[in-house]
Design a protein around this motif. Structure first.
Motif, PDB file in Angstrom:
ATOM      1  N   LEU A 146       0.816  -1.213   0.000  1.00  0.00           N
ATOM      2  CA  LEU A 146       0.000   0.000   0.000  1.00  0.00           C
ATOM      3  C   LEU A 146       0.853   1.268   0.000  1.00  0.00           C
ATOM      4  N   ILE A 147       1.782   1.347   0.946  1.00  0.00           N
ATOM      5  CA  ILE A 147       2.542   2.583   1.125  1.00  0.00           C
ATOM      6  C   ILE A 147       3.493   2.828  -0.034  1.00  0.00           C
ATOM      7  N   SER A 148       3.912   1.775  -0.714  1.00  0.00           N
ATOM      8  CA  SER A 148       4.848   1.941  -1.831  1.00  0.00           C
ATOM      9  C   SER A 148       4.209   2.665  -3.019  1.00  0.00           C
ATOM     10  N   GLU A 149       2.877   2.719  -3.039  1.00  0.00           N
ATOM     11  CA  GLU A 149       2.165   3.357  -4.145  1.00  0.00           C
ATOM     12  C   GLU A 149       1.824   4.821  -3.857  1.00  0.00           C
ATOM     13  N   LYS A 150       2.121   5.285  -2.645  1.00  0.00           N
ATOM     14  CA  LYS A 150       1.734   6.639  -2.257  1.00  0.00           C
ATOM     15  C   LYS A 150       2.893   7.616  -2.422  1.00  0.00           C
ATOM     16  N   ARG A 151       2.551   8.873  -2.738  1.00  0.00           N
ATOM     17  CA  ARG A 151       3.560   9.903  -2.948  1.00  0.00           C
ATOM     18  C   ARG A 151       3.327  11.163  -2.118  1.00  0.00           C
ATOM     19  N   GLY A 152       2.114  11.341  -1.628  1.00  0.00           N
ATOM     20  CA  GLY A 152       1.772  12.566  -0.910  1.00  0.00           C
ATOM     21  C   GLY A 152       2.356  12.623   0.483  1.00  0.00           C
ATOM     22  N   ARG A 153       2.082  13.726   1.169  1.00  0.00           N
ATOM     23  CA  ARG A 153       2.553  13.895   2.537  1.00  0.00           C
ATOM     24  C   ARG A 153       1.861  12.903   3.466  1.00  0.00           C
ATOM     25  N   LEU A 154       2.559  12.507   4.519  1.00  0.00           N
ATOM     26  CA  LEU A 154       2.031  11.483   5.419  1.00  0.00           C
ATOM     27  C   LEU A 154       0.711  11.914   6.047  1.00  0.00           C
ATOM     28  N   LYS A 155       0.585  13.193   6.382  1.00  0.00           N
ATOM     29  CA  LYS A 155      -0.655  13.684   6.985  1.00  0.00           C
ATOM     30  C   LYS A 155      -1.848  13.372   6.092  1.00  0.00           C
ATOM     31  N   THR A 156      -1.787  13.787   4.847  1.00  0.00           N
ATOM     32  CA  THR A 156      -2.912  13.584   3.934  1.00  0.00           C
ATOM     33  C   THR A 156      -3.047  12.125   3.513  1.00  0.00           C
ATOM     34  N   THR A 157      -1.939  11.408   3.459  1.00  0.00           N
ATOM     35  CA  THR A 157      -1.985   9.979   3.124  1.00  0.00           C
ATOM     36  C   THR A 157      -2.763   9.200   4.176  1.00  0.00           C
ATOM     37  N   LEU A 158      -2.476   9.453   5.439  1.00  0.00           N
ATOM     38  CA  LEU A 158      -3.156   8.736   6.516  1.00  0.00           C
ATOM     39  C   LEU A 158      -4.627   9.122   6.640  1.00  0.00           C
ATOM     40  N   ASP A 160      -6.567   9.642   4.080  1.00  0.00           N
ATOM     41  CA  ASP A 160      -7.263   9.119   2.908  1.00  0.00           C
ATOM     42  C   ASP A 160      -7.973   7.817   3.271  1.00  0.00           C
ATOM     43  N   GLN A 161      -9.300   7.858   3.342  1.00  0.00           N
ATOM     44  CA  GLN A 161     -10.073   6.697   3.769  1.00  0.00           C
ATOM     45  C   GLN A 161     -10.053   5.560   2.749  1.00  0.00           C
ATOM     46  N   GLN A 162      -9.710   5.855   1.516  1.00  0.00           N
ATOM     47  CA  GLN A 162      -9.573   4.797   0.519  1.00  0.00           C
ATOM     48  C   GLN A 162      -8.213   4.096   0.643  1.00  0.00           C
ATOM     49  N   PHE A 163      -7.282   4.735   1.317  1.00  0.00           N
ATOM     50  CA  PHE A 163      -5.964   4.144   1.553  1.00  0.00           C
ATOM     51  C   PHE A 163      -5.990   3.261   2.795  1.00  0.00           C
ATOM     52  N   ILE A 164      -6.472   3.815   3.888  1.00  0.00           N
ATOM     53  CA  ILE A 164      -6.594   3.080   5.142  1.00  0.00           C
ATOM     54  C   ILE A 164      -7.782   3.662   5.901  1.00  0.00           C
ATOM     55  N   LEU A 181       8.326  10.650  12.601  1.00  0.00           N
ATOM     56  CA  LEU A 181       8.335  11.184  11.235  1.00  0.00           C
ATOM     57  C   LEU A 181       7.497  12.453  11.186  1.00  0.00           C
ATOM     58  N   MET A 182       7.959  13.450  10.452  1.00  0.00           N
ATOM     59  CA  MET A 182       7.184  14.663  10.276  1.00  0.00           C
ATOM     60  C   MET A 182       5.933  14.356   9.450  1.00  0.00           C
ATOM     61  N   PRO A 183       4.793  14.906   9.824  1.00  0.00           N
ATOM     62  CA  PRO A 183       3.578  14.668   9.030  1.00  0.00           C
ATOM     63  C   PRO A 183       3.647  15.283   7.637  1.00  0.00           C
ATOM     64  N   THR A 184       4.589  16.176   7.425  1.00  0.00           N
ATOM     65  CA  THR A 184       4.768  16.792   6.096  1.00  0.00           C
ATOM     66  C   THR A 184       5.726  15.998   5.210  1.00  0.00           C
ATOM     67  N   LYS A 185       6.320  14.946   5.748  1.00  0.00           N
ATOM     68  CA  LYS A 185       7.232  14.123   4.959  1.00  0.00           C
ATOM     69  C   LYS A 185       6.448  13.369   3.890  1.00  0.00           C
ATOM     70  N   HIS A 186       7.012  13.247   2.706  1.00  0.00           N
ATOM     71  CA  HIS A 186       6.320  12.570   1.615  1.00  0.00           C
ATOM     72  C   HIS A 186       6.505  11.054   1.710  1.00  0.00           C
ATOM     73  N   ALA A 187       5.431  10.340   1.411  1.00  0.00           N
ATOM     74  CA  ALA A 187       5.435   8.884   1.553  1.00  0.00           C
ATOM     75  C   ALA A 187       6.476   8.212   0.663  1.00  0.00           C
ATOM     76  N   ASP A 188       6.750   8.782  -0.505  1.00  0.00           N
ATOM     77  CA  ASP A 188       7.700   8.136  -1.409  1.00  0.00           C
ATOM     78  C   ASP A 188       9.156   8.403  -1.039  1.00  0.00           C
ATOM     79  N   THR A 189       9.386   9.118   0.078  1.00  0.00           N
ATOM     80  CA  THR A 189      10.757   9.321   0.568  1.00  0.00           C
ATOM     81  C   THR A 189      11.080   8.408   1.754  1.00  0.00           C
ATOM     82  N   LEU A 190      10.146   7.564   2.138  1.00  0.00           N
ATOM     83  CA  LEU A 190      10.369   6.674   3.277  1.00  0.00           C
ATOM     84  C   LEU A 190      11.260   5.506   2.880  1.00  0.00           C
ATOM     85  N   ASP A 191      12.272   5.239   3.688  1.00  0.00           N
ATOM     86  CA  ASP A 191      13.032   4.008   3.475  1.00  0.00           C
ATOM     87  C   ASP A 191      12.305   2.869   4.193  1.00  0.00           C
TER      88      ASP A 191
END
Length: 270
Positions: A146-158, A160-164, A181-191
């Motif tokens: 799931l998370i590997s397909e996301k690119r937005g900031r963690l705040k808005t990603t979490l 998203d009710q269609q995501f989780i 993790l900062m809520p402004t960090k982008h999901a596609d930058t997570l190791d």
């Protein structure tokens, strides 16, 4: 707005009080809070029995013995109270379900709703929701996909009710804090380590909130000391300017995509 821990707390406490009971009277004071004319709604619900109460995301589902269900979403400002004529909040009730002398009051349903749906309608209404984070379906492997397909900031990603399903403003901030993790960090930058930290934080923060009764301000019934216990245990949410309990830094506030966002810049990674 009530999130997964608040609605799960409601589900558990209401199940103890209402399961198996007959709805003796239905009062509609605001027709916009339901999905049909009041007379039709009342005729279909009055006399029905509550077989079980389930939760999906931020919704409660009152399963009736008629085969229909009442789908509740409290949205912003909505809450419930179980009482009687002599024990009720001095607030406008949009809908009242009576179970003999016991009554369930739906309050603040200006944006929220209580809809009567068939099994097919209910399935369609909930079909686009993402996985539940705590029922065992969101395994770590499924999370990585799931998370590997996301690119937005963690705040808005979490959010998203269609995501989780079930996470909102409060717990998105609490989860990011738990993962450092900062809520402004982008999901596609997570190791991979960060992805694991975020997954673990989702599990631990939501379980902790469930154990403390969520953060709703209002008790569900007279003498209820459980509901809202998380209010005094938030890590960062609604704590702007206070000291971080982990690093001693100062908790900050900003708006992210028009949503309130709280974090500690001292110990959350950007």
């Amino acid at each position: 707005m009530p999130e997964l821990p608040e609605m799960e707390t409601y589900r558990k406490l209401l199940s103890e009080r209402l399961s198996g009971k007959e709805i003796s009277t239905v009062t509609i004071n605001r027709e916009k809070s339901i999905n049909m004319e009041s007379e039709t709604f009342i005729s279909k619900v009055q006399g029905a029995r509550v077989q079980a109460i389930h939760r999906r995301a931020k919704h409660l589902i009152f399963k009736l013995n008629t085969g229909d269900s009442l789908l509740l979403h409290l949205m912003l400002g909505g809450w419930m109270y179980v009482g009687s004529e002599n024990d009720q909040p001095k607030r406008t009730k949009q809908v009242i379900l009576s179970f003999g002398e016991m009554e369930l009051y739906f309050i603040g349903l200006r944006l929220g709703y209580l809809h009567l749906l068939s099994e097919e309608e209910l399935e369609k209404e909930l079909s686009d929701l993402g996985p539940e984070p705590l029922n065992g379906h969101l395994t770590y492997t499924a999370w990585l996909d799931l998370i590997s397909e996301k690119r937005g900031r963690l705040k808005t990603t979490l959010l998203d009710q269609q995501f989780i399903a079930g996470i909102g403003n409060c717990y998105s901030d609490e989860i990011c804090y738990g993962a450092r993790l900062m809520p402004t960090k982008h999901a596609d930058t997570l190791d991979e380590g960060m992805q694991k930290d975020l997954y673990d934080a989702i599990q631990s923060v939501l379980q902790r909130a469930l154990g403390l009764g969520g953060y709703m301000d209002q008790p569900l019934y007279k003498g209820d000391t459980f509901t809202g216990g998380y209010n005094d245990h938030c890590f960062v949410y609604d704590r702007e300017g206070e000291v971080c309990g982990r690093c001693g830094g100062t908790i900050c506030f900003e708006e992210v995509s028009s949503r309130k966002c709280f974090y500690c810049p001292g110990c959350q990674r950007d």
